[in-house]
Each structure stands twice: as C-alpha cells, then as structure tokens.
Design an enzyme around this catalytic site. Structure first.
Site, PDB file in Angstrom:
ATOM      1  N   LYS A 172       0.884  -1.019   0.103  1.00  0.00           N
ATOM      2  CA  LYS A 172      -0.042   0.058  -0.256  1.00  0.00           C
ATOM      3  C   LYS A 172       0.872   1.236  -0.013  1.00  0.00           C
ATOM      4  CE  LYS A 172      -3.755   2.381   2.600  1.00  0.00           C
ATOM      5  NZ  LYS A 172      -4.935   2.214   3.522  1.00  0.00           N
ATOM      6  N   ASP A 229     -13.158   5.167   9.968  1.00  0.00           N
ATOM      7  CA  ASP A 229     -13.668   5.147   8.551  1.00  0.00           C
ATOM      8  C   ASP A 229     -14.246   3.672   8.115  1.00  0.00           C
ATOM      9  OD1 ASP A 229     -13.912   6.067   5.818  1.00  0.00           O
ATOM     10  OD2 ASP A 229     -11.933   5.709   5.406  1.00  0.00           O
TER      11      ASP A 229
END
Ligand code: ADP
Ligand code: MG
Length: 377
Positions: free
Chosen positions: A122, A227
C-alpha cells in the site's frame, strides 16, 4: 508490465540511489533541490552528479523544475522506488505485479516475496487530494511545507503499520503487517472481496452482528476505526470479516470519540439497509463500551508515538477545515440562493412593469382606433 519495472531497481547503481536519496534529503528543506546541494549531499562532483540525474530523469524518478529556483525533485515513482529498494533489500518484496486497488489516498499493488508468496503493497499518497486543502497556516506545516506530500504520506504509512501491528498482535481480524518503509506498507493479501462488491450473503444477520461486534470490540480496546465502511471491510468465502485501512484511527478518549463511533455504526446500518434491505434492533452505543484494554495508549507509547501525534494533529486540522469548509459552502449556497431569488423577483418585477407598459400602450392604441372609428361614423 505494470507501473513498476522492479528489475530496473537492479540496474540502478549504488550511485544512482545515492543521488536519489540525496534529492529526498534535500527535499526536507527545499521544494526543489539545486544541483550543488544534491552533489554535496551525495558527495559527488557537479558534473558526475548531473550525468546521473539525467539518467534518473529519463526513468521518470526525478524531474527538473525551473519555477522560482532551478533544481530537482523526486517524483512519486522516485519515492516509490526508494521504498521498494529498501523493502527488496530486506527480502520483504521481490517483484511487484498488478494494481488491485485505488483508494482516495493510496495505490494498492500485489507483489511477491522471495518465497513467491503474495503480499500487498500500500503506497500512501497524501496530498493527492486532501493536502491541497490544508492551508498551511500552522508552524509544523509551514516548516514542512516543502516535500510535505513525502512527509505526510510517510506519517500515514507509519501510523497504519503501528495500528495494524497492534491489532494483529491482539487477535483482531486485520491483515498481517509485514513491514513498512517510507510511505509504503507491506501486508498480507486478504482473500475475498470488499463488502461493497458483495450483493448476496447467506446469513445477513450474522455478518451484521459480527461487524457491529467488531466495532464494540475495538472500542473496548480503546480504539475507533473512524472510516468503518463497506470499502474497508473484506469478506471471504466463509463470510468472515477482515478490517483494513487504519491511518485515521482515533482513541476512545479523543474529544470527538462518540461522534466517530456513532458515525461508524451508522455507516454500517445505512449500508445494510441499502444493500440487503436489512434493519436490526441491535444498535451499539458508545455508552455501552467497557474498556478492557488500552491499545490506544499502548500504540501511542510505541516507537512511533511522535509521528502518530504529529499526523493526528494534521488529521484533526483537516477535519476542522472540512467542517469549516462545509459551513462556508452552506453559507455561500444560501447566499447564492437568496441572490437568485432576488434576481427572480426583480426579473418578475421587470416583467410585470413591461407587461403593464405594454398593456397600457395597447389600451392607448385601442382607444385611438375606437376614436378613429367614431370619427369615421
Ligand atoms: P485507502 O486508504 O486508499 O482507502 P485501503 O487500505 O482501503 O486504501 O485499500 C483500498 C482497496 O484496496 C481496498 O478497498 C481493497 O479492495 C484493496 N486492499 C487493500 N488492502 C488489501 C489487502 N491487504 N488485501 C486485499 N485487498 C486489499
Ligand atoms: Mg479504504
């Protein structure tokens, strides 16, 4: 071949990397790094340094800028290469394959390690959207303004790694974090699909409960994901849930903890209603949270504490600004609406006046005609 031709890393000489690293270091204090500074950090002569830079530019790892000052800066790809170089030399990654995800603030690639096992990379990319919005009025950003995307992306990756590791070590269903360098986190590949791509579940109630329990379990450990949504939950073929994406996690002692907690819960409720037409009685409340462990304190006391705190300051600032922006937008929208209405009213008024004038003229004409008719008679 994807974005990364990792074999290229092998062809880059140690001197190439020395120059690339010198530019990275120079960018801590300079938006663009002049040749002399690159050469002096890399302990090379200007001429030799320039030759290497030209090669790096050809590979799109560096670019030349001549806005205010002439000099060089790292490209995204250049920064990616520095991270990949570190991760390959630590035997975390051997080759990089296809991109499997594009987030708001990241690019996700599948990669392989020396044992040909799959890993996920990532690459954090702050600044692609959000950083532009930060008016860098605060000191810590003013000083860091140059190269701030490097800096913030690095903080983001570091925070994500720290939390992923703490969660993994405490038995939470998250990918196993392997390592990180600069703005890049290497982690286990999660089998399955993000919840947003799933349209049928055998036992919806069960999956819903598992997810809500996860929110509560996290909070019992002192953490809120903040989130928590269908894009950050993965489901495998046994409908087991894995949670991903941690840069924005907050502690349950954050000033707005309850707000974030409720928002996470609501997000899931909304999704299940929308996607599966499923509504449940059970609704976790922040007041139900019973702290059993302070993972928030533990992570913040880890080796990354300074960076995490710094990054959290930026996140809070971004959230504040988002709020301010939303208020401002609303204000502007209302003002525009009022203006618009006024315009309309004026337009109507003008129209009315015109009409009256027109009608009056008409009447006059008619009257004239009538008069003339009378005369004729
Ligand atoms: P962002 O912060 O940009 O949203 P995420 O960490 O949520 O980034 O990743 C974006 C997407 O990439 C996810 O929605 C998921 O589809 C995929 N992804 C991320 N990490 C993994 C992983 N470890 N295994 C499999 N897919 C992943
Ligand atoms: Mg995400």
């Amino acid at each position: 071949m994807g974005r990364f031709d990792v074999t290229m890393i092998k062809y880059l000489t140690p001197e190439d990397f020395r120059v690339l690293t010198a530019i990275e270091m120079g960018m801590k204090n300079h938006e663009v790094v002049p040749l002399q500074l690159v050469a002096s950090i890399a302990s090379l002569r200007n001429g030799g340094c320039h030759k290497i830079i030209k090669e790096l530019i050809r590979h799109k790892l560096v670019c030349f800028e001549h806005s205010k000052v002439q000099g060089y800066r790292l490209t995204c790809l250049g920064y990616d290469f520095l991270a990949l170089k570190a991760l390959t030399s630590r035997h975390i990654v051997k080759s990089v394959g296809n991109q499997i995800g594009v987030g708001k603030e990241s690019d996700i690639y599948i990669a392989a390690n020396d044992n040909d096992e799959q890993v996920v990379l990532k690459f954090h990319r702050l600044g692609r959207t959000s950083f532009r919005q930060i008016k860098s009025k605060r000191d810590y950003l003013k000083n860091r303004k140059t190269g701030s995307w490097l800096y913030l992306s690095r903080l983001s990756a570091m925070k994500e790694f720290a939390f992923m590791k703490a969660l993994y070590d405490n038995g939470f269903p998250v990918p196993k974090p392997h390592d990180f360098n600069r703005h890049t986190v290497a982690m286990q590949l999660v089998q399955g699909y993000p919840l947003c791509q799933i349209h049928e579940i055998e036992d919806v109630q069960q999956v819903y409960d598992d997810i809500m329990n996860l929110i509560v379990h996290l909070a019992n450990y002192g953490l809120i994901h903040s989130d928590f949504n269908e894009f950050n939950l993965m489901l495998n073929d046994k409908d087991a849930v894995t949670l991903i994406d941690f840069p924005q996690m907050v502690s349950t002692s954050h000033a707005n903890a309850e707000f974030y907690f409720d928002r996470d819960v609501q997000c899931i409720r909304d999704f299940f209603k929308r996607r599966f037409n499923f509504e449940s009685e059970s609704l976790p409340k922040f007041s139900d949270v019973k702290k059993v462990y302070s993972l928030d304190v533990e992570v913040n006391a880890s080796g990354f504490s300074k960076e995490i705190q710094e990054f959290d300051k930026v996140l809070d600032e971004m959230n504040d600004q988002k709020e301010e922006q939303e208020e401002e937008d609303e204000f502007v929208a209302k003002a525009l609406e009022a203006d618009h209405q006024e315009d309309k009213d004026n337009e109507n008024l003008e129209y009315k006046n015109e009409l009256e004038k027109f009608e009056a003229e008409d009447k006059k004409k008619e009257y004239k005609v009538e008069n003339e008719k009378c005369k004729e008679v």
